[in-house]
Scaffold this motif. Sequence first.
Motif, PDB file in Angstrom:
ATOM      1  N   TRP A 125       4.586 -36.465  78.842  1.00  0.00           N
ATOM      2  CA  TRP A 125       3.742 -36.888  79.953  1.00  0.00           C
ATOM      3  C   TRP A 125       3.638 -38.407  80.046  1.00  0.00           C
ATOM      4  O   TRP A 125       3.716 -38.986  81.121  1.00  0.00           O
ATOM      5  N   LEU A 126       3.507 -39.090  78.919  1.00  0.00           N
ATOM      6  CA  LEU A 126       3.259 -40.538  78.934  1.00  0.00           C
ATOM      7  C   LEU A 126       4.473 -41.343  78.469  1.00  0.00           C
ATOM      8  O   LEU A 126       4.330 -42.363  77.800  1.00  0.00           O
ATOM      9  N   GLN A 158      -7.320 -33.261  84.830  1.00  0.00           N
ATOM     10  CA  GLN A 158      -7.311 -34.467  85.661  1.00  0.00           C
ATOM     11  C   GLN A 158      -5.884 -34.950  85.884  1.00  0.00           C
ATOM     12  O   GLN A 158      -5.486 -35.290  86.992  1.00  0.00           O
ATOM     13  N   ALA A 159      -5.087 -34.983  84.807  1.00  0.00           N
ATOM     14  CA  ALA A 159      -3.697 -35.434  84.911  1.00  0.00           C
ATOM     15  C   ALA A 159      -2.894 -34.507  85.821  1.00  0.00           C
ATOM     16  O   ALA A 159      -2.014 -34.964  86.554  1.00  0.00           O
ATOM     17  N   LEU A 160      -3.184 -33.224  85.807  1.00  0.00           N
ATOM     18  CA  LEU A 160      -2.451 -32.262  86.627  1.00  0.00           C
ATOM     19  C   LEU A 160      -2.721 -32.436  88.120  1.00  0.00           C
ATOM     20  O   LEU A 160      -1.947 -31.965  88.948  1.00  0.00           O
ATOM     21  N   GLY A 166       5.483 -35.799  87.424  1.00  0.00           N
ATOM     22  CA  GLY A 166       6.792 -35.151  87.497  1.00  0.00           C
ATOM     23  C   GLY A 166       6.733 -33.677  87.131  1.00  0.00           C
ATOM     24  O   GLY A 166       5.778 -33.212  86.494  1.00  0.00           O
ATOM     25  N   ASP A 167       7.764 -32.950  87.513  1.00  0.00           N
ATOM     26  CA  ASP A 167       7.804 -31.502  87.268  1.00  0.00           C
ATOM     27  C   ASP A 167       7.778 -31.168  85.780  1.00  0.00           C
ATOM     28  O   ASP A 167       7.083 -30.238  85.362  1.00  0.00           O
ATOM     29  N   THR A 168       8.522 -31.916  84.969  1.00  0.00           N
ATOM     30  CA  THR A 168       8.567 -31.644  83.530  1.00  0.00           C
ATOM     31  C   THR A 168       7.205 -31.888  82.897  1.00  0.00           C
ATOM     32  O   THR A 168       6.711 -31.066  82.124  1.00  0.00           O
ATOM     33  N   SER A 169       6.578 -33.008  83.267  1.00  0.00           N
ATOM     34  CA  SER A 169       5.252 -33.314  82.741  1.00  0.00           C
ATOM     35  C   SER A 169       4.239 -32.271  83.191  1.00  0.00           C
ATOM     36  O   SER A 169       3.393 -31.828  82.406  1.00  0.00           O
TER      37      SER A 169
END
Length: 191
Positions: A125-126, A158-160, A166-169
């Motif tokens: 994600w990061l 929140q991140a979602l 991106g799709d992978t994250s």
Amino acid sequence: MGSWRPSVEKKGHPKELPSVVRSKWRLLRVSDRAAQNVVTTASKQRRQLVQRRLVACLGTIDDLGQRLWLEALRGGIATAKQVVWISDGARGFWRLFETYFADIAIGILDFYHAAQNLFKAATIWLDGRTQKARGWFAAARHQLRHGPTMRVRMEIEQALTDPQLGDTSRKVLGNLLGYLDTHHNHIQYHQ
């Protein structure tokens, strides 16, 4: 110099073995049962391991469950003051917990497996092992260990909501959310 190949005799005639010998893989399922006593000295209390037994079988996870339950009965589970089940996140082991031990044991997800899932999500994600990823992981791991765990879940939710995610994250964070939801009752380490 010639090469040696084993041969098998069949009805008096040597027959060469195939060059690729096929192996049948079998999964050995193992569980560890331990018993502890609390020893009190003048200055403090500490836990002392008094018995440890491995339970293993080449059968299914259900075969292991039956053997594990019989070993637990033999070891005195019926009279134990406290019973704790510590396991990784594998579904089969948690199914055994629900089938045999949920009524008498406290289920705990192994903290290091939970932290491993946090780290995997943070690195994808990061953007890998950046300062931001390491910082989020350290804070989330601390929050998971010392509670309340809902704060970690809220950060992931929140991140979602980020439209630029991106799709992978998105997939990895969704999987982490599912993992935390599945084990919500097993990750209350601060209690």
